[in-house]
Design an enzyme around this catalytic site. Structure first.
Site: not given
Lengths: 204, 223, 223, 204
Positions: D111-113, D108
């Protein structure tokens, strides 16, 4: 060539910048890579010789002498040399003239290129991330932060200095300056007015 | 995007803080020394202006974002001195070096005035321009150095894949994309190209607003 | 480019450092509390996931670049609490607040297990898809929020102005570009679109390499 | 909405993150905005209940049961629910199967999904700038940093999770795993193999 590696050599130096400078100066002068007297000579150039007064002379001449103005707009590199202006970061100069239709403004988004021989050392705001990021996208909001509001009908052209061409803004000659001599005109020409983030002063 | 220095158009940076017109050229004393050392070391001729710009761009994003202007200069100077074999990591770590006589190529005080007042043009003999004033041109997408992955280039990301109009033709200039990497000067016609702000940003602040960039011929194609 | 979080494709970040497969979920104790506080405060319902992502994106570039992951969470949490009127600047500065009874909408311990195990889908009834699997589509250039200048969007800059192929059609999903800003859910068909690495980066690491992104219909047009 | 203003409220908090957390916890619990017992319940979920063992069960089932595999690839959201897997950040699941022709890898960039209900809390490297920046541009160099070299002829498809769809990589069943039961197969399925930065272990 530097690598994309967190292990940059600079991180071996002290993190405090004043101490970094001191360490580099110590190393470079000890190794004979830098002549200590050259440091003073360099600073003499940029603290005492060059500065916005040189660009102001160019603008004042353009305001007073329409033949010079025409030469300046046609080939500024040659025209500024007529006034004895030369030097590093002034190899290729283009003068852009403000008109009632177009306001010009200069930035360098990728680093902070600036016409040193004409304007001296760039001010801190010119080198700030905020100016570099925003001047191209929202020049009018940036101008407002300098207290400048453009009249209705005047468009903005922002010059992003991505090559070795350096731009000098020639602001519009202020009202009430009729009859002033070149020296008096030059006193009206601010540094910011030649970057395009300001307007010249009006005669008192 | 290329690197963290490529910030044109970025949101999030806050206000620009003007300074008095007559502010001194250096705010604090170490700025003076940072500038003088960088120019003096540059005078050794061990790197060109494109290489030094690239060294600044190659700083880690977290450093680039937090460093002030002259901190970027100092960090890149230290990195270049090591990369070129002029200073060792051990010397940087120690903050000192064994004394040696003045280097044959050191920038000498008596040469400074003339050297700084001299123009060192970037125009070169080279190919005839392919485009003329008024021509429409489209920029490369993505913005990138076509010779070296992650290398130096002067096409900002915000202007990649955009169509604009040639407003100035400068003749051939040294190509930074090769010159930064020791791959030669490779002069190419340089153009100033004007783009509508509406195209670059999707919306303009005012009618007719434009941004111009100086772009080399290989960055451009007929649209 | 939009903001500093939009870093896909950026050069300069160094190596990825793998961790053991069985490393504990939190490296240090404050990470645990940062996660728990953020989820518990989120349970108040004062903001949605798109608003919280945007709050992180709006951190100053120099902070975003130097903060670790949970530091970004904490900073955005503090900013959101103040923006929503739940905490005052004075309370943040003091590090304390006057005692008050448990808020009516506080996320209660006994509700946690069920709430975290529940799915909260983002699919909605909405318009029929304009594109089908196999269709070629081109993304918006520049990547931007078309409703709010500098607002939240999920089209990364590296994929702006690129042409790809639809590989999945998901049906209408909540549009982050409006939902982040209190402008409604505005569901739009969502697609997974595959792009050739050669198109995105100018050169691919290997033949046939691709990148896919999940993109809303208004980000796309027929090429 | 936060402004593009250096004056972010968070800067009023201590800069040390452990002290920041403590200050926020003190304020939020004092004001009744957070139930202290809820913090423990949240951590119990993510430290004791969810984790990569859940994703590994899904993969092991897909390897053992071709009808389940078909349902998983057709509609992973429904298929993982068959195994009782549900929860936040697992609303819309897509399973992508590695083949000799294509290796899948998930990131991601914005962001950091991450598929929390299947894999638990993401590892630090998944949330790092280096992974977010580089996985889409140079996945093979990143894979090399994980000790993974793909065979000639296998292309890489990187899934950038830009929406609420969460991707689970179904790695190829390792050679030598014939006859193992689901529990033994699940033990071969590493977290990284379900993100696409690793391969499953081989049977001992």
């Amino acid at each position: 060539m530097p690598h994309d590696d967190p292990d940059h050599p600079h991180s071996l130096l002290p993190s405090d910048p004043a101490l970094r400078v001191k360490a580099l100066e110590t190393i470079l002068t000890a190794k004979g890579l830098v002549d200590p007297a050259a440091l003073d000579a360099i600073l003499e150039t940029y603290e005492e010789k060059v500065g916005p007064h040189l660009g102001a002379r160019v603008v004042a001449r353009a305001w007073s002498d329409s033949a010079f103005r025409d030469r300046l707009l046609a080939d500024a590199t040659a025209a500024v040399a007529e006034l004895g202006i030369s030097g590093r970061q002034g190899e290729h100069v283009v003068a852009v003239e403000n008109t009632p239709e177009t306001h010009n403004m200069v930035v360098c988004t990728l680093c902070s290129c600036y016409p040193w021989p004409l304007l001296g050392i760039p001010p801190a705001w010119y080198k700030s991330d905020a100016y570099r990021a925003r001047a191209v996208r929202e020049p009018r909001k940036v101008l407002a932060e300098f207290g400048v509001a453009l009249p209705e009908g005047q468009s903005v052209r922002v010059w992003d200095s991505t090559a070795e061409v350096r731009y000098l803004v020639v602001p519009m000659r202020p009202e009430g300056s009729e009859g002033l001599d070149e020296a008096a005109l030059a006193a009206l020409v601010t540094r910011d007015s030649m970057i395009g983030t300001g307007l010249p002063e009006r005669p008192a | 995007m290329s690197r963290v220095h490529d910030m044109g158009g970025r949101y999030g940076d806050g206000a620009v803080v003007p300074e008095p017109q007559d502010a001194p050229p250096f705010a604090v004393d170490w700025h003076r020394k940072a500038l003088a050392l960088t120019l003096a070391a540059g005078g050794l001729g061990a790197w060109n202006i494109d290489t030094s710009r690239h060294a600044r761009e190659c700083l880690a994003p977290k450093d680039y974002a937090r460093f002030s202007y002259y901190e970027k200069w100092l960090a890149a100077l230290a990195d270049l001195l090591v990369a070129k074999g002029l200073v060792t990591r051990a010397e940087l770590a120690a903050g000192r070096a064994d004394p040696a006589p003045l280097h044959a190529r050191a920038f000498r005080a008596e040469a400074v005035g003339a050297a700084l007042a001299r123009r060192v043009p970037y125009a070169r003999p080279g190919p005839a321009p392919r485009f003329a004033v008024g021509d429409r041109v489209r920029t490369r997408l993505p913005a990138r150095n076509a010779f070296v992955a992650g290398g130096h280039t002067r096409l900002p990301s915000y202007a990649a894949g955009q169509t604009g109009t040639v407003v100035l033709v400068h003749g051939p200039h040294v190509l930074p994309d090769t010159n930064a990497h020791g791959l030669g000067e490779n002069p190419e016609p340089l153009y100033t190209v004007a783009f509508a702000a509406t195209d670059l940003w999707g919306a303009a602040e005012g009618p007719g607003d434009e941004v111009t960039l100086d772009l080399w011929q290989s960055y451009l194609e007929a649209p």
